[in-house]
Enzyme design. Structure first.
Site, PDB file in Angstrom:
ATOM      1  N   ASP A  31      -4.180  -1.391   6.619  1.00 15.14           N
ATOM      2  CA  ASP A  31      -3.896  -1.880   5.271  1.00 15.14           C
ATOM      3  C   ASP A  31      -2.406  -2.269   5.225  1.00 15.14           C
ATOM      4  O   ASP A  31      -1.705  -2.175   6.242  1.00 15.14           O
ATOM      5  CB  ASP A  31      -4.232  -0.782   4.248  1.00 15.14           C
ATOM      6  CG  ASP A  31      -4.591  -1.356   2.875  1.00 15.14           C
ATOM      7  OD1 ASP A  31      -4.305  -2.548   2.623  1.00 15.14           O
ATOM      8  OD2 ASP A  31      -5.144  -0.609   2.047  1.00 15.14           O
ATOM      9  N   GLU A  33      -0.034  -1.766   2.151  1.00 18.00           N
ATOM     10  CA  GLU A  33       0.903  -1.101   1.240  1.00 18.00           C
ATOM     11  C   GLU A  33       1.659   0.046   1.909  1.00 18.00           C
ATOM     12  O   GLU A  33       2.789   0.353   1.524  1.00 18.00           O
ATOM     13  CB  GLU A  33       0.162  -0.594   0.001  1.00 18.00           C
ATOM     14  CG  GLU A  33      -0.340  -1.692  -0.927  1.00 18.00           C
ATOM     15  CD  GLU A  33      -1.684  -2.285  -0.517  1.00 18.00           C
ATOM     16  OE1 GLU A  33      -2.183  -1.958   0.587  1.00 18.00           O
ATOM     17  OE2 GLU A  33      -2.236  -3.074  -1.301  1.00 18.00           O
ATOM     18  N   HIS A  83      -6.583  -5.475   4.436  1.00 14.53           N
ATOM     19  CA  HIS A  83      -5.816  -5.698   3.202  1.00 14.53           C
ATOM     20  C   HIS A  83      -6.133  -7.050   2.545  1.00 14.53           C
ATOM     21  O   HIS A  83      -6.052  -8.094   3.206  1.00 14.53           O
ATOM     22  CB  HIS A  83      -4.317  -5.636   3.512  1.00 14.53           C
ATOM     23  CG  HIS A  83      -3.457  -5.991   2.338  1.00 14.53           C
ATOM     24  ND1 HIS A  83      -3.282  -5.140   1.267  1.00 14.53           N
ATOM     25  CD2 HIS A  83      -2.745  -7.116   2.040  1.00 14.53           C
ATOM     26  CE1 HIS A  83      -2.492  -5.723   0.371  1.00 14.53           C
ATOM     27  NE2 HIS A  83      -2.157  -6.920   0.812  1.00 14.53           N
ATOM     28  N   HIS A 127      -2.506   3.805   1.461  1.00 14.21           N
ATOM     29  CA  HIS A 127      -1.794   4.096   0.206  1.00 14.21           C
ATOM     30  C   HIS A 127      -2.584   5.080  -0.638  1.00 14.21           C
ATOM     31  O   HIS A 127      -3.766   5.357  -0.354  1.00 14.21           O
ATOM     32  CB  HIS A 127      -1.575   2.788  -0.566  1.00 14.21           C
ATOM     33  CG  HIS A 127      -2.843   2.024  -0.750  1.00 14.21           C
ATOM     34  ND1 HIS A 127      -3.752   2.347  -1.739  1.00 14.21           N
ATOM     35  CD2 HIS A 127      -3.397   1.007  -0.035  1.00 14.21           C
ATOM     36  CE1 HIS A 127      -4.799   1.536  -1.623  1.00 14.21           C
ATOM     37  NE2 HIS A 127      -4.621   0.721  -0.592  1.00 14.21           N
ATOM     38  N   HIS A 139      -4.018   2.434  -5.661  1.00 14.76           N
ATOM     39  CA  HIS A 139      -5.228   1.783  -6.164  1.00 14.76           C
ATOM     40  C   HIS A 139      -6.398   2.125  -5.237  1.00 14.76           C
ATOM     41  O   HIS A 139      -6.195   2.665  -4.149  1.00 14.76           O
ATOM     42  CB  HIS A 139      -5.061   0.253  -6.258  1.00 14.76           C
ATOM     43  CG  HIS A 139      -4.969  -0.415  -4.924  1.00 14.76           C
ATOM     44  ND1 HIS A 139      -3.790  -0.534  -4.229  1.00 14.76           N
ATOM     45  CD2 HIS A 139      -5.917  -0.979  -4.131  1.00 14.76           C
ATOM     46  CE1 HIS A 139      -4.020  -1.153  -3.080  1.00 14.76           C
ATOM     47  NE2 HIS A 139      -5.298  -1.433  -2.989  1.00 14.76           N
ATOM     48  N   GLU A 157      -9.383   4.997  -0.904  1.00 16.66           N
ATOM     49  CA  GLU A 157      -9.873   4.208   0.235  1.00 16.66           C
ATOM     50  C   GLU A 157     -10.011   5.078   1.487  1.00 16.66           C
ATOM     51  O   GLU A 157     -10.998   4.978   2.224  1.00 16.66           O
ATOM     52  CB  GLU A 157      -8.934   3.021   0.480  1.00 16.66           C
ATOM     53  CG  GLU A 157      -8.997   2.021  -0.671  1.00 16.66           C
ATOM     54  CD  GLU A 157      -7.911   0.952  -0.622  1.00 16.66           C
ATOM     55  OE1 GLU A 157      -7.241   0.803   0.415  1.00 16.66           O
ATOM     56  OE2 GLU A 157      -7.719   0.265  -1.638  1.00 16.66           O
TER      57      GLU A 157
HETATM   58 ZN   LIG Z   1      -5.825  -0.727   0.204  1.00 14.65          ZN
END
Ligand SMILES: [Zn+2]
Length: 293
Positions: A31, A33, A83, A127, A139, A157
Site C-alpha cells: 500500500d 500511506e 493502493h 495504514h 481508512h 485492511e
Molecule cells: Zn489502504
C-alpha cells in the site's frame, strides 16, 4: 515421444520439484500511506504534485522487502500493488526477480493472487483502519467506510487481508507502516514482525525515519521473518458475518438490491458468506464499485 523429449520433461520435473522443495514463495502486498517518506495528500493520488516521487519511494520500500525475502530463502516473490488505482508501482522500478500484479479491477484487491501455494505474506506500507483517532490517512478500503466488522470484530485492511491469508493457511509474517498500523495488526497476528517507518502524531503529521534507514530495517526484517516462517493450518470459520457501516446512506440503499444484503440501520448493512474470499469480494464491491452520487 522422442527419448530427448522424455529426458527433457524428466529434467524439467526434477528442476521444478527441487525449487518447490528448497525455496519459499512469498507474497508482498504494498500500500502507499505507510511507505517511508510519504506524508501528504499530494503524494498518494495520481495527479498529485509529488505522486511520481512517492511511487518511487513505494518501489524502494517494496524492493527492500523483496531483497530481504530472497535473502531469507524465497525462491519466488509476487508483489501486489494494493493502493488506489493499484497501478502505482512501475515494473521497471522493481527488483527484476519479483513478479508484479497491477490494476484495481480485481476480485480480491489487496490480496489478489494469494492462495495456498504461498509460504509467507508481507504487508508493506500499511495504514490505520477507518475512524482511528490517530494514524496517517486512517481508512478502510476507501473513504466511504466508517467500520467493517467480521463476526463482531472490527477489521481494517490488515485485518481483512489477514483473514484471507488464514483462509489459505499462509502466515502473515511482517508489516511495515506507521506505528498505529503496526499496533492494530498485532490484534490479528500477535507475534508478527513490525517495522515502524514513521510515528503518527495525528492523522496527518508524522515523525518519520529516513527512508534509507527504514529500508535497511525492512530488508533485515523480511530476511529474518521469511527465514523463520512456517506454513500454518488453514483457518476456515463456519461463517463470515460482515457488518459494514458507511459514511453515506446511498451505498446501503443500493446494496439492498442484493437480496442477501440486509439493511440493519440507514448507514449499515449486514450479510453472511461461508467463505472469506466470497465475503471479501462483496466488501470490495460495496466500498469500491458502487457510485454513491
Ligand atoms: Zn489502504
Amino acid at each position: 515421444m522422442t527419448k530427448t523429449l522424455v529426458a527433457f520433461l524428466l529434467a524439467s520435473f526434477v528442476l521444478a520439484f527441487d525449487v518447490s522443495a528448497q525455496g519459499k514463495k512469498v507474497y508482498i502486498s504494498v500500500d502507499m500511506e505507510g511507505i517511508s517518506g510519504v506524508v501528504g495528500d499530494d503524494q498518494t493520488s495520481a495527479g498529485g504534485a509529488e505522486y511520481n516521487r512517492s511511487r518511487k519511494l513505494m518501489a524502494e520500500d517494496a524492493n527492500a522487502a523483496i531483497r530481504g525475502a530472497f535473502e531469507g530463502g524465497a525462491a519466488e516473490v509476487v508483489v501486489n500493488d494494493s493502493h488506489g488505482s493499484q497501478r502505482n508501482l512501475l515494473p521497471e522500478d522493481l527488483d527484476p526477480r519479483a513478479r508484479l500484479i497491477s490494476h484495481s479491477f480485481k476480485r480480491h484487491g489487496m490480496v489478489e493472487g494469494l492462495d495456498e501455494s504461498f509460504d509467507a505474506v508481507i504487508f508493506v506500507g500499511y495504514h490505520a483502519k477507518a475512524d482511528s483517532p490517530r494514524g496517517l490517512f486512517a481508512h478502510t478500503g476507501s473513504g466511504v467506510v466508517k467500520d467493517v466488522q467480521v463476526n463482531g470484530k472490527s477489521a481494517g485492511e490488515g485485518g481483512l487481508n489477514t483473514l484471507m491469508a488464514q483462509w489459505y493457511g499462509v502466515p502473515v509474517v511482517m508489516i511495515t507502516g506507521d506505528d498505529v498500523a503496526v499496533e492494530q495488526q498485532k490484534e490479528w497476528t500477535p507475534g508478527i514482525r513490525g517495522v515502524v517507518v514513521k510515528r503518527a502524531i495525528n492523522m496527518r503529521a508524522v515523525e518519520g525515519k529516513s527512508p534509507a534507514e527504514a529500508r535497511r530495517e525492512i530488508q533485515a526484517g523480511a530476511k529474518e521473518s521469511v527465514a523463520a516462517s512456517r506454513k500454518v493450518a488453514r483457518e476456515r470459520l463456519a461463517a463470515y458475518k460482515v457488518r459494514m457501516q458507511l459514511r453515506n446512506f446511498t451505498i446501503p440503499e443500493v446494496a439492498t438490491a442484493f437480496r442477501e444484503i440486509q439493511l440493519v440501520a440507514p448507514d449499515t448493512v449486514e450479510f453472511t458468506r461461508d467463505s472469506m474470499p466470497d465475503a471479501y469480494r462483496i466488501i470490495r464491491v460495496l466500498y469500491r464499485f458502487i457510485n454513491p452520487d
